[in-house]
Design an enzyme around this catalytic site. Sequence first.
Site, PDB file in Angstrom:
ATOM      1  N   GLU A 173       0.348  -1.245  -0.075  1.00 10.51           N
ATOM      2  CA  GLU A 173      -0.674  -0.112  -0.250  1.00 10.51           C
ATOM      3  C   GLU A 173       0.613   1.051   0.094  1.00 10.51           C
ATOM      4  OE1 GLU A 173      -2.581   0.020   2.808  1.00 10.51           O
ATOM      5  OE2 GLU A 173      -4.157  -2.076   1.672  1.00 10.51           O
ATOM      6  N   GLU A 380      -5.367  -8.409   1.284  1.00 10.06           N
ATOM      7  CA  GLU A 380      -5.535  -8.325   2.196  1.00 10.06           C
ATOM      8  C   GLU A 380      -7.191  -7.786   1.839  1.00 10.06           C
ATOM      9  OE1 GLU A 380      -4.512  -4.794   4.373  1.00 10.06           O
ATOM     10  OE2 GLU A 380      -2.301  -5.103   4.286  1.00 10.06           O
TER      11      GLU A 380
END
Length: 479
Positions: A173, A380
Amino acid sequence: MSDSATPVTPATFPPSFLWGSATSAYQIEGAVQEDGRTPSIWDTFSHTPGKTAGGDTGDIANDHYHRYRDDVAMMADLGLGGYRFSVSWPRVQPTGRGPAVQRGLDFYRKLVDELLEHGIKPAVTLYHWDLPQELEDAGGWPERDTAYRFAEYARIVGEALGDRVEQWITLNEPWCSAFLGYASGVHAPGRTDPVASLRAAHHLNLAHGLGAKALRSVMPARNSVALSLNTSVVRPLSPNDPADLAAARKIDDLSGGIFHGPILHGAYPKTLLEATASLTDWPFVQDGDLELIHQPLDALGLNYYTPTLVSAADPDAKGPRADGHGESEHSPWPATDDVAFHQSPGEQTEMGWSVDPTGLYDLIMRYTREAPGLPLYVTENGAAYDDKPGADGAVHDPERVAYLHGHLSAVRRAITDGADVRGYYLWSLMDNFEWAYGYEKRFGAVYVDYATQVRTPKSSALWYGRAARSGTLPEPDGI
């Protein structure tokens, strides 16, 4: 990994679909001053008064550094086939420069050996936000040199673990690292400079490219190199309103295009450069950078929690920014004063994020089109709920079971519709330090009593284990 040609019926996943869980180093390891580890930006940030809920820190967290054997045994008992963890950069290379600390590397060597002994495939994430503080003191991600330091670190870890670990993720991320860390300041290092955040985004891209090259220079060719993106699934409030569509385009460029543009296609979107021209003309992009960033990928990780709903801003409207990324007077979205964020409809998790599995399906299909032929992993996906043990000591979390059933159904639908999704990593294996939210938010499938460090698998962990063993999705009320 799996054969993308494996027939898939609506009720089953491919036989070699990887059922895993994920964690990150600072959120679970603890032992922040042991075996040569020095502070990361998250140590500094969490010890700064007012930065985290309750003043919580990751000093002890889940004490995974000392309890990893029990944690791996627990994963095996649950039936998990994969474990995605991150390496703590300051545990391996304390100043972000120079030789490795072997005691730090030894922890990860032992963890990998333990996983393999239990038949669990390790997946290493090199960077999950814990930049060595000394590199931040030298300028952090807005400085170009940090990308080269990352490549050196990647080479160190690749040499140490590349013979036993086949799945590698350079960055997790990078949007959060760049924009929550340097624009809104709700994440470490807590800076609020929109131009610095754009510089950081570019240097994170450069770090990915340099890191991928470094890994491949020291690892067997069979190993997979990827990265994990949390591209927003951006939806306009009024799909037929040109102004709302333009707003959605801006946010999509800043959440996704700024990373997948150069990484997948070798160029930043023109619309991104135009939208941010009031802040910078991007002089930090040097000749040759885009070629370095545009390294071939073996897979792409997608992280998804909730969609993003936007419209053109009403210049007279005032109020908090409902983008789900924490409270700050500073926006994580540079040059978007003309964009308004809205709460997506439907049920919400403890994070205030709407539960919408269609967003995960849309995200998967988007990258199936964006990068044809590139294997995908959901690296995720999960939800925070207010979990508490019952009188019997068990932790029942039917909301999370329903969440997982809905989102895994979306993954299965995407596979049926032609997407090459090869695995799913539940976030998270266990409750942990949830960044600026401290220990208030519980994302884990396993409940952690932080006072005693006792782990208790929740109903969702048992349900997910049944899914992993059978390759099918039990009914949500089956636990």
